[in-house]
Design a protein around this motif. Structure first.
Motif, PDB file in Angstrom:
ATOM      1  N   ASN A  31       0.720  -1.234   0.129  1.00 44.87           N
ATOM      2  CA  ASN A  31       0.091   0.025  -0.008  1.00 44.87           C
ATOM      3  C   ASN A  31       0.963   1.290   0.006  1.00 44.87           C
ATOM      4  O   ASN A  31       0.586   2.374   0.572  1.00 44.87           O
ATOM      5  CB  ASN A  31      -1.095   0.151   1.307  1.00 44.87           C
ATOM      6  CG  ASN A  31      -0.149   0.122   2.659  1.00 44.87           C
ATOM      7  OD1 ASN A  31       0.909  -0.118   2.628  1.00 44.87           O
ATOM      8  ND2 ASN A  31      -1.161   0.138   3.608  1.00 44.87           N
ATOM      9  N   THR A  33       3.600   3.555  -2.940  1.00 46.61           N
ATOM     10  CA  THR A  33       4.098   3.771  -3.933  1.00 46.61           C
ATOM     11  C   THR A  33       4.575   5.193  -4.088  1.00 46.61           C
ATOM     12  O   THR A  33       4.134   5.954  -3.150  1.00 46.61           O
ATOM     13  CB  THR A  33       3.029   3.712  -5.133  1.00 46.61           C
ATOM     14  OG1 THR A  33       2.090   4.720  -5.122  1.00 46.61           O
ATOM     15  CG2 THR A  33       2.237   2.360  -5.337  1.00 46.61           C
ATOM     16  N   VAL A  48       4.446  12.176  -6.188  1.00 44.83           N
ATOM     17  CA  VAL A  48       2.913  11.615  -5.773  1.00 44.83           C
ATOM     18  C   VAL A  48       3.192  10.340  -5.051  1.00 44.83           C
ATOM     19  O   VAL A  48       3.932   9.331  -5.519  1.00 44.83           O
ATOM     20  CB  VAL A  48       2.182  11.071  -6.905  1.00 44.83           C
ATOM     21  CG1 VAL A  48       1.059  10.516  -6.708  1.00 44.83           C
ATOM     22  CG2 VAL A  48       1.853  12.429  -8.011  1.00 44.83           C
ATOM     23  N   THR A  50       1.960   7.440  -2.005  1.00 48.51           N
ATOM     24  CA  THR A  50       0.700   6.886  -1.367  1.00 48.51           C
ATOM     25  C   THR A  50       1.164   6.077  -0.046  1.00 48.51           C
ATOM     26  O   THR A  50       2.471   5.635   0.010  1.00 48.51           O
ATOM     27  CB  THR A  50      -0.100   5.972  -2.400  1.00 48.51           C
ATOM     28  OG1 THR A  50       0.800   5.087  -2.697  1.00 48.51           O
ATOM     29  CG2 THR A  50      -0.432   6.589  -3.868  1.00 48.51           C
ATOM     30  N   SER A  53      -3.552   5.337   5.405  1.00 46.53           N
ATOM     31  CA  SER A  53      -4.222   6.460   5.856  1.00 46.53           C
ATOM     32  C   SER A  53      -4.547   6.515   7.388  1.00 46.53           C
ATOM     33  O   SER A  53      -4.699   7.556   8.064  1.00 46.53           O
ATOM     34  CB  SER A  53      -5.630   6.650   5.174  1.00 46.53           C
ATOM     35  OG  SER A  53      -6.454   5.515   5.648  1.00 46.53           O
ATOM     36  N   ASN A 105      -3.947  16.428  -0.956  1.00 51.53           N
ATOM     37  CA  ASN A 105      -4.068  15.253   0.162  1.00 51.53           C
ATOM     38  C   ASN A 105      -5.317  14.519   0.001  1.00 51.53           C
ATOM     39  O   ASN A 105      -6.346  15.075   0.630  1.00 51.53           O
ATOM     40  CB  ASN A 105      -3.650  15.710   1.363  1.00 51.53           C
ATOM     41  CG  ASN A 105      -3.370  14.539   2.642  1.00 51.53           C
ATOM     42  OD1 ASN A 105      -4.070  13.627   2.412  1.00 51.53           O
ATOM     43  ND2 ASN A 105      -3.272  15.151   4.099  1.00 51.53           N
ATOM     44  N   VAL A 107      -7.852  10.806   0.813  1.00 53.90           N
ATOM     45  CA  VAL A 107      -7.853   9.184   1.247  1.00 53.90           C
ATOM     46  C   VAL A 107      -9.001   8.614   0.578  1.00 53.90           C
ATOM     47  O   VAL A 107     -10.228   9.210   0.293  1.00 53.90           O
ATOM     48  CB  VAL A 107      -8.306   9.517   2.877  1.00 53.90           C
ATOM     49  CG1 VAL A 107      -8.415   8.130   3.451  1.00 53.90           C
ATOM     50  CG2 VAL A 107      -6.807  10.058   3.240  1.00 53.90           C
ATOM     51  N   ASN A 108      -8.655   7.313   0.094  1.00 52.01           N
ATOM     52  CA  ASN A 108      -9.787   6.598  -0.394  1.00 52.01           C
ATOM     53  C   ASN A 108     -10.501   5.912   0.703  1.00 52.01           C
ATOM     54  O   ASN A 108      -9.636   5.061   1.166  1.00 52.01           O
ATOM     55  CB  ASN A 108      -9.350   5.801  -1.570  1.00 52.01           C
ATOM     56  CG  ASN A 108     -10.225   4.780  -2.068  1.00 52.01           C
ATOM     57  OD1 ASN A 108     -10.949   4.294  -1.852  1.00 52.01           O
ATOM     58  ND2 ASN A 108     -10.182   4.693  -3.526  1.00 52.01           N
ATOM     59  N   ILE A 113      -6.244   4.114   1.431  1.00 42.94           N
ATOM     60  CA  ILE A 113      -4.934   4.677   0.930  1.00 42.94           C
ATOM     61  C   ILE A 113      -4.950   6.332   0.685  1.00 42.94           C
ATOM     62  O   ILE A 113      -5.957   6.659   0.305  1.00 42.94           O
ATOM     63  CB  ILE A 113      -4.642   3.999  -0.571  1.00 42.94           C
ATOM     64  CG1 ILE A 113      -4.601   2.342  -0.316  1.00 42.94           C
ATOM     65  CG2 ILE A 113      -3.379   4.628  -1.015  1.00 42.94           C
ATOM     66  CD1 ILE A 113      -3.516   1.965   0.440  1.00 42.94           C
ATOM     67  N   ARG A 114      -4.007   6.639   1.324  1.00 39.55           N
ATOM     68  CA  ARG A 114      -3.675   8.303   1.409  1.00 39.55           C
ATOM     69  C   ARG A 114      -2.854   8.609   0.162  1.00 39.55           C
ATOM     70  O   ARG A 114      -1.801   7.864   0.251  1.00 39.55           O
ATOM     71  CB  ARG A 114      -3.015   8.829   2.623  1.00 39.55           C
ATOM     72  CG  ARG A 114      -3.093  10.311   2.579  1.00 39.55           C
ATOM     73  CD  ARG A 114      -2.316  10.865   3.684  1.00 39.55           C
ATOM     74  NE  ARG A 114      -2.952  10.272   5.103  1.00 39.55           N
ATOM     75  CZ  ARG A 114      -3.967  10.989   5.414  1.00 39.55           C
ATOM     76  NH1 ARG A 114      -4.548  11.856   4.817  1.00 39.55           N
ATOM     77  NH2 ARG A 114      -4.547  10.499   6.727  1.00 39.55           N
ATOM     78  N   THR A 115      -3.206   9.623  -0.672  1.00 37.65           N
ATOM     79  CA  THR A 115      -2.471   9.972  -1.878  1.00 37.65           C
ATOM     80  C   THR A 115      -2.177  11.305  -1.690  1.00 37.65           C
ATOM     81  O   THR A 115      -2.838  12.207  -1.558  1.00 37.65           O
ATOM     82  CB  THR A 115      -3.176   9.806  -3.315  1.00 37.65           C
ATOM     83  OG1 THR A 115      -3.572   8.374  -3.476  1.00 37.65           O
ATOM     84  CG2 THR A 115      -2.307  10.369  -4.405  1.00 37.65           C
ATOM     85  N   THR A 117       0.195  14.893  -3.269  1.00 41.25           N
ATOM     86  CA  THR A 117       0.974  15.200  -4.502  1.00 41.25           C
ATOM     87  C   THR A 117       1.724  16.366  -3.676  1.00 41.25           C
ATOM     88  O   THR A 117       1.180  17.145  -3.203  1.00 41.25           O
ATOM     89  CB  THR A 117      -0.195  15.670  -5.350  1.00 41.25           C
ATOM     90  OG1 THR A 117      -0.892  14.696  -5.764  1.00 41.25           O
ATOM     91  CG2 THR A 117       0.634  16.336  -6.689  1.00 41.25           C
TER      92      THR A 117
END
Length: 256
Positions: A31, A33, A48, A50, A53, A105, A107-108, A113-115, A117
């Motif tokens: 989880n 990248t 970027v 990830t 979260s 910022n 969160v899915n 998963i937090r993404t 940028t």
């Protein structure tokens, strides 16, 4: 016919940006990248990143396997992003100069998963920052770590929750001034997107995966910046049909 058109355009590859090169997605673990893009025109690096979260995670820049953590550049996400540097086996110290800017910022909530940028200058005068001169940066070594349990307090990460990887930069194509070069961020989002193009934009149509028209936005004065807000939609994938007087382009967005 509309469904077929959407699927065809969704498969079209987007041309790259001028004087840019990228590592593409570096898979760190299940989880986590990282994806670095260097832009020689803006003199910026975009990262970027990830990660989970529900706990802290970190990425060390230009760190090789079996390093002794005596020094080095690292970004750590706890409840917010910190620009830090290694000072031994203790928690990395917060850098006096916070050089990374959080562009988005998200969160899915389904995947957890937090993404992030993030953006920073390629080079600066901060001796704690790993410098990324465009011409000579062809690869980057990274170390990653995350908490072994749900916690945003920095502590021992546990042996299985860290590792090393290397990303190799590939130069992107020539600059594209068509609607294909449109950027949409943040993506995924909760339903609010910023659309920026390198040309004029007249209309934006929003379609579901089944081809149903969800919303149409007429763009005033053929602007190249539009704020798109779609509320009340189910989570999932949607397609944006971007139009001006001479062309159309399709973009995929995700609502979480």
């Amino acid at each position: 016919m509309k469904k077929i058109t959407i699927l065809l355009f969704a498969l079209v590859c987007v041309k790259g940006f001028s004087q840019s090169k990228t590592t593409g997605v570096i898979n760190l673990t299940s989880n986590m990248t990282a994806n670095f893009t260097l832009n020689n025109t803006t003199s910026k690096v975009t990262l970027v990143l990830t990660g989970p979260s529900d706990r802290w995670f970190a990425l060390g820049l230009d760190v090789v396997q079996f390093f002794n953590m005596s020094s080095g550049d690292v970004v750590v996400y706890t409840t917010s992003l910190n620009d830090r540097n290694y000072v031994g086996t203790v928690a990395p110290a917060i850098d006096a100069s916070q050089d990374w800017t959080t562009m988005s910022n998200n969160v899915n909530t389904t995947t957890g998963i937090r993404t992030l940028t993030l953006e920073r200058a390629l080079t600066n005068s901060d001796t704690n920052d790993f410098q990324l001169p465009y011409a000579s940066t062809n690869s980057i070594n990274v170390a990653w770590a995350r908490s072994s349990f749900a916690s945003t307090s920095l502590a021992n990460h546990g042996g299985a929750n860290r590792g090393f990887a290397t990303g190799t930069f590939t130069t992107l194509g020539t600059e594209d001034f068509s609607l294909n070069a449109t950027s949409i961020f943040p993506n995924p989002s909760s339903g609010e997107f910023s659309i920026k193009t390198k040309t004029n934009l007249s209309k934006v149509n929003v379609y579901s995966q089944t081809g149903a028209l969800v919303k149409t936005i007429e763009v005033a004065d053929d602007s190249n910046e539009v704020e798109l807000k779609v509320s009340g939609l189910q989570s999932g994938v949607y397609f944006l049909e971007l139009q001006n007087d001479s062309e159309k382009s399709w973009k995929k967005v995700i609502i979480n």
